[in-house]
Design an enzyme around this catalytic site. Sequence first.
Site, short mmCIF file in Angstrom:
data_model
loop_
_atom_site.label_atom_id
_atom_site.label_comp_id
_atom_site.label_asym_id
_atom_site.label_seq_id
_atom_site.Cartn_x
_atom_site.Cartn_y
_atom_site.Cartn_z
N GLU A 76 0.77 -1.14 -0.15
CA GLU A 76 -0.15 0.02 0.09
C GLU A 76 0.92 1.30 0.04
O GLU A 76 0.34 2.33 0.51
CB GLU A 76 -0.89 -0.03 1.26
CG GLU A 76 -1.98 -1.20 1.26
CD GLU A 76 -2.96 -1.13 0.48
OE1 GLU A 76 -2.73 -0.41 -0.91
OE2 GLU A 76 -4.03 -1.78 0.35
N HIS A 95 -2.61 2.48 8.53
CA HIS A 95 -3.55 1.97 7.89
C HIS A 95 -3.93 0.43 8.73
O HIS A 95 -2.85 -0.22 9.02
CB HIS A 95 -3.21 1.24 6.59
CG HIS A 95 -4.22 0.34 5.83
ND1 HIS A 95 -5.51 0.42 6.09
CD2 HIS A 95 -3.85 -0.88 5.11
CE1 HIS A 95 -5.99 -0.71 5.38
NE2 HIS A 95 -5.12 -1.40 4.79
N HIS A 97 -6.46 -2.60 10.19
CA HIS A 97 -7.67 -3.53 9.72
C HIS A 97 -8.50 -3.81 11.10
O HIS A 97 -8.93 -4.90 11.62
CB HIS A 97 -7.38 -5.04 9.47
CG HIS A 97 -6.54 -4.82 7.96
ND1 HIS A 97 -6.19 -5.80 7.50
CD2 HIS A 97 -6.82 -3.87 7.09
CE1 HIS A 97 -5.64 -5.54 6.27
NE2 HIS A 97 -6.01 -4.15 5.72
N TYR A 116 -18.02 12.74 20.73
CA TYR A 116 -17.27 13.75 20.47
C TYR A 116 -15.89 13.32 19.89
O TYR A 116 -15.03 14.33 19.16
CB TYR A 116 -17.10 14.72 21.72
CG TYR A 116 -16.01 14.68 22.84
CD1 TYR A 116 -14.95 14.77 22.83
CD2 TYR A 116 -16.77 13.72 23.72
CE1 TYR A 116 -14.21 14.56 24.07
CE2 TYR A 116 -16.12 13.30 24.80
CZ TYR A 116 -14.75 13.67 24.67
OH TYR A 116 -13.71 13.27 25.90
N HIS A 157 -12.70 -2.52 3.32
CA HIS A 157 -11.08 -2.97 3.54
C HIS A 157 -10.85 -2.52 4.79
O HIS A 157 -10.19 -3.51 5.66
CB HIS A 157 -10.73 -2.15 2.26
CG HIS A 157 -8.92 -2.15 2.38
ND1 HIS A 157 -8.25 -1.89 1.24
CD2 HIS A 157 -8.13 -2.65 3.26
CE1 HIS A 157 -6.91 -2.37 1.51
NE2 HIS A 157 -6.95 -2.83 2.84
N TYR A 210 -5.53 20.95 23.26
CA TYR A 210 -5.83 20.14 24.08
C TYR A 210 -4.53 19.37 24.20
O TYR A 210 -3.75 19.02 23.39
CB TYR A 210 -6.70 18.93 23.66
CG TYR A 210 -6.89 17.44 24.62
CD1 TYR A 210 -7.49 17.83 25.76
CD2 TYR A 210 -6.43 16.52 24.41
CE1 TYR A 210 -7.66 16.54 26.67
CE2 TYR A 210 -6.36 15.37 25.01
CZ TYR A 210 -7.37 15.16 26.13
OH TYR A 210 -7.24 14.40 27.13
#
Length: 213
Positions: A76, A95, A97, A116, A157, A210
Amino acid sequence: MLLEKEREKIVLFGNKLISSGLTTGTGGNLSILNREKGLAAISPTGIEYSEIKPEDVVVLDMDANIVDSKKKPSSEYGFHLALYKKRLDICSVIHTHSAYATTMACLQWEIPAVHYLVGFSGHKVPVAPYAEFGTRELADSITMTIKDYNAVLMANHGMAAVGESIARAFAVAEEIEFVARIYYQTKSVGLPPLISKHEMDKVLERFKTYGQK
Protein backbone atom coordinates in the site's frame (compact mmCIF):
# COMPACT_ATOMS: atom_id res chain seq x y z
CA MET A 1 21.36 3.68 8.40
CA LEU A 2 19.05 6.17 6.70
CA LEU A 3 16.11 7.46 8.77
CA GLU A 4 17.20 5.43 11.78
CA LYS A 5 14.83 7.14 14.24
CA GLU A 6 11.89 6.87 11.88
CA ARG A 7 12.57 3.18 11.27
CA GLU A 8 12.75 2.50 15.00
CA LYS A 9 9.38 4.20 15.44
CA ILE A 10 7.87 2.05 12.70
CA VAL A 11 8.96 -1.04 14.63
CA LEU A 12 7.61 0.36 17.91
CA PHE A 13 4.23 1.42 16.60
CA GLY A 14 3.88 -1.69 14.44
CA ASN A 15 3.99 -3.75 17.61
CA LYS A 16 1.52 -1.34 19.22
CA LEU A 17 -0.91 -1.99 16.34
CA ILE A 18 -0.94 -5.65 17.34
CA SER A 19 -1.03 -5.14 21.13
CA SER A 20 -3.85 -2.59 20.80
CA GLY A 21 -5.89 -4.87 18.54
CA LEU A 22 -5.85 -2.41 15.64
CA THR A 23 -4.76 -5.13 13.22
CA THR A 24 -3.90 -8.84 13.15
CA GLY A 25 -1.11 -10.91 11.65
CA THR A 26 0.72 -8.94 8.96
CA GLY A 27 -2.33 -6.81 8.15
CA GLY A 28 -2.16 -3.05 7.89
CA ASN A 29 0.91 -0.88 7.41
CA LEU A 30 2.45 2.34 8.66
CA SER A 31 4.88 4.98 7.47
CA ILE A 32 6.66 8.18 8.49
CA LEU A 33 7.73 10.93 6.12
CA ASN A 34 10.85 13.00 6.73
CA ARG A 35 9.89 16.05 4.69
CA GLU A 36 13.30 17.69 5.08
CA LYS A 37 14.99 14.73 3.38
CA GLY A 38 12.10 13.86 1.10
CA LEU A 39 12.20 10.24 2.24
CA ALA A 40 9.59 7.96 3.81
CA ALA A 41 10.09 4.95 6.08
CA ILE A 42 7.39 2.31 5.56
CA SER A 43 6.77 -1.13 7.01
CA PRO A 44 7.85 -4.10 4.86
CA THR A 45 5.28 -6.38 3.29
CA GLY A 46 4.37 -9.80 4.65
CA ILE A 47 6.47 -9.85 7.84
CA GLU A 48 5.04 -10.31 11.35
CA TYR A 49 5.37 -7.05 13.26
CA SER A 50 7.18 -8.80 16.11
CA GLU A 51 9.86 -9.93 13.66
CA ILE A 52 10.50 -6.59 11.94
CA LYS A 53 13.86 -4.98 12.71
CA PRO A 54 14.71 -1.33 11.95
CA GLU A 55 16.86 -2.37 9.00
CA ASP A 56 13.86 -4.25 7.53
CA VAL A 57 11.84 -1.04 7.34
CA VAL A 58 11.96 0.24 3.76
CA VAL A 59 13.06 3.78 2.89
CA LEU A 60 11.44 5.22 -0.25
CA ASP A 61 11.81 8.49 -2.06
CA MET A 62 8.69 10.35 -3.16
CA ASP A 63 8.81 8.62 -6.56
CA ALA A 64 8.54 5.22 -4.83
CA ASN A 65 12.15 4.24 -5.48
CA ILE A 66 13.69 2.06 -2.76
CA VAL A 67 16.57 4.03 -1.28
CA ASP A 68 17.52 1.71 1.58
CA SER A 69 16.48 -1.85 2.58
CA LYS A 70 16.68 -5.34 1.16
CA LYS A 71 12.97 -5.89 1.83
CA LYS A 72 9.93 -5.05 -0.28
CA PRO A 73 7.72 -2.21 1.00
CA SER A 74 4.10 -2.62 1.97
CA SER A 75 1.85 -3.17 -1.03
CA GLU A 76 0.00 0.00 0.00
CA TYR A 77 2.99 2.35 -0.33
CA GLY A 78 1.18 4.10 -3.18
CA PHE A 79 -1.57 5.63 -1.08
CA HIS A 80 0.89 6.57 1.67
CA LEU A 81 2.97 8.60 -0.79
CA ALA A 82 -0.17 10.02 -2.42
CA LEU A 83 -1.39 11.30 0.96
CA TYR A 84 1.97 12.96 1.65
CA LYS A 85 1.75 14.73 -1.68
CA LYS A 86 -1.90 15.66 -1.16
CA ARG A 87 -1.51 17.30 2.26
CA LEU A 88 1.62 18.99 3.55
CA ASP A 89 0.45 18.68 7.18
CA ILE A 90 0.71 14.87 7.06
CA CYS A 91 3.97 13.24 8.19
CA SER A 92 2.65 9.80 9.14
CA VAL A 93 0.06 7.36 7.79
CA ILE A 94 -1.29 4.29 9.58
CA HIS A 95 -3.55 1.76 7.86
CA THR A 96 -5.47 -0.61 10.14
CA HIS A 97 -7.83 -3.54 9.90
CA SER A 98 -9.39 -2.86 13.31
CA ALA A 99 -12.63 -4.76 13.86
CA TYR A 100 -15.23 -2.01 14.29
CA ALA A 101 -13.82 0.53 11.85
CA THR A 102 -13.53 -2.27 9.29
CA THR A 103 -17.12 -3.28 10.04
CA MET A 104 -18.21 0.27 9.20
CA ALA A 105 -16.03 0.17 6.07
CA CYS A 106 -17.64 -3.08 4.95
CA LEU A 107 -21.09 -1.59 5.51
CA GLN A 108 -19.86 1.50 3.64
CA TRP A 109 -21.23 3.67 6.47
CA GLU A 110 -19.40 6.86 7.33
CA ILE A 111 -18.96 7.43 11.06
CA PRO A 112 -20.90 10.54 12.14
CA ALA A 113 -20.60 12.60 15.32
CA VAL A 114 -22.13 9.99 17.62
CA HIS A 115 -19.38 10.77 20.16
CA TYR A 116 -17.24 13.88 20.43
CA LEU A 117 -14.04 11.84 19.98
CA VAL A 118 -14.90 11.60 16.28
CA GLY A 119 -13.20 15.01 16.39
CA PHE A 120 -9.88 13.19 16.12
CA SER A 121 -10.87 12.85 12.47
CA GLY A 122 -13.04 15.95 12.10
CA HIS A 123 -16.81 16.27 11.97
CA LYS A 124 -17.05 12.67 10.76
CA VAL A 125 -15.08 9.83 9.17
CA PRO A 126 -15.89 9.61 5.44
CA VAL A 127 -15.83 6.45 3.30
CA ALA A 128 -13.60 6.16 0.23
CA PRO A 129 -15.17 4.14 -2.63
CA TYR A 130 -13.90 0.59 -3.01
CA ALA A 131 -10.81 -0.11 -5.08
CA GLU A 132 -8.46 -3.09 -5.19
CA PHE A 133 -5.68 -3.02 -2.59
CA GLY A 134 -2.28 -1.80 -3.69
CA THR A 135 -3.58 0.02 -6.77
CA ARG A 136 -3.43 3.56 -8.10
CA GLU A 137 -7.23 3.51 -8.06
CA LEU A 138 -7.20 2.98 -4.28
CA ALA A 139 -4.70 5.81 -3.79
CA ASP A 140 -6.91 8.10 -5.89
CA SER A 141 -10.03 7.05 -3.98
CA ILE A 142 -8.46 7.81 -0.60
CA THR A 143 -6.88 11.11 -1.56
CA MET A 144 -10.09 12.36 -3.18
CA THR A 145 -12.11 11.45 -0.08
CA ILE A 146 -9.90 12.50 2.84
CA LYS A 147 -10.05 16.28 2.23
CA ASP A 148 -9.18 17.83 5.63
CA TYR A 149 -10.18 14.80 7.72
CA ASN A 150 -7.61 12.81 9.69
CA ALA A 151 -9.21 9.42 9.08
CA VAL A 152 -10.95 7.76 6.18
CA LEU A 153 -12.67 4.40 5.88
CA MET A 154 -11.65 2.34 2.86
CA ALA A 155 -14.79 0.59 1.63
CA ASN A 156 -14.75 -3.17 2.29
CA HIS A 157 -11.16 -2.92 3.48
CA GLY A 158 -10.17 -0.95 6.60
CA MET A 159 -9.15 2.49 7.80
CA ALA A 160 -6.36 4.97 7.13
CA ALA A 161 -5.39 7.49 9.82
CA VAL A 162 -3.00 10.39 9.38
CA GLY A 163 -1.16 12.88 11.56
CA GLU A 164 1.75 15.25 11.89
CA SER A 165 3.57 12.47 13.78
CA ILE A 166 3.21 8.72 14.09
CA ALA A 167 2.07 9.16 17.69
CA ARG A 168 -0.74 11.42 16.49
CA ALA A 169 -1.73 9.12 13.63
CA PHE A 170 -1.83 6.21 16.08
CA ALA A 171 -4.03 8.21 18.46
CA VAL A 172 -6.41 8.95 15.58
CA ALA A 173 -6.59 5.25 14.65
CA GLU A 174 -7.19 4.24 18.27
CA GLU A 175 -9.86 6.84 19.04
CA ILE A 176 -11.74 6.33 15.77
CA GLU A 177 -11.82 2.59 16.40
CA PHE A 178 -13.45 3.39 19.76
CA VAL A 179 -16.03 5.68 18.11
CA ALA A 180 -16.72 3.04 15.44
CA ARG A 181 -17.45 0.54 18.20
CA ILE A 182 -19.77 2.97 19.98
CA TYR A 183 -21.58 3.71 16.72
CA TYR A 184 -22.00 0.00 15.96
CA GLN A 185 -23.33 -0.70 19.46
CA THR A 186 -25.75 2.22 19.51
CA LYS A 187 -27.04 1.35 16.02
CA SER A 188 -27.65 -2.18 17.28
CA VAL A 189 -30.03 -0.78 19.89
CA GLY A 190 -31.69 2.05 18.00
CA LEU A 191 -31.06 5.31 16.18
CA PRO A 192 -28.43 7.29 18.12
CA PRO A 193 -28.84 11.08 18.32
CA LEU A 194 -25.84 12.90 16.86
CA ILE A 195 -23.85 15.88 18.10
CA SER A 196 -24.71 19.01 16.13
CA LYS A 197 -22.24 20.72 13.81
CA HIS A 198 -22.25 23.75 16.13
CA GLU A 199 -21.25 21.62 19.11
CA MET A 200 -18.63 19.73 17.08
CA ASP A 201 -17.17 23.06 15.95
CA LYS A 202 -16.61 23.85 19.64
CA VAL A 203 -15.02 20.44 20.21
CA LEU A 204 -12.63 20.88 17.29
CA GLU A 205 -11.62 24.33 18.54
CA ARG A 206 -10.85 22.94 22.00
CA PHE A 207 -8.89 20.05 20.49
CA LYS A 208 -6.43 22.63 19.08
CA THR A 209 -5.13 23.32 22.59
CA TYR A 210 -5.77 19.92 24.19
CA GLY A 211 -2.90 18.08 25.86
CA GLN A 212 0.68 19.00 26.65
CA LYS A 213 2.46 21.31 24.22
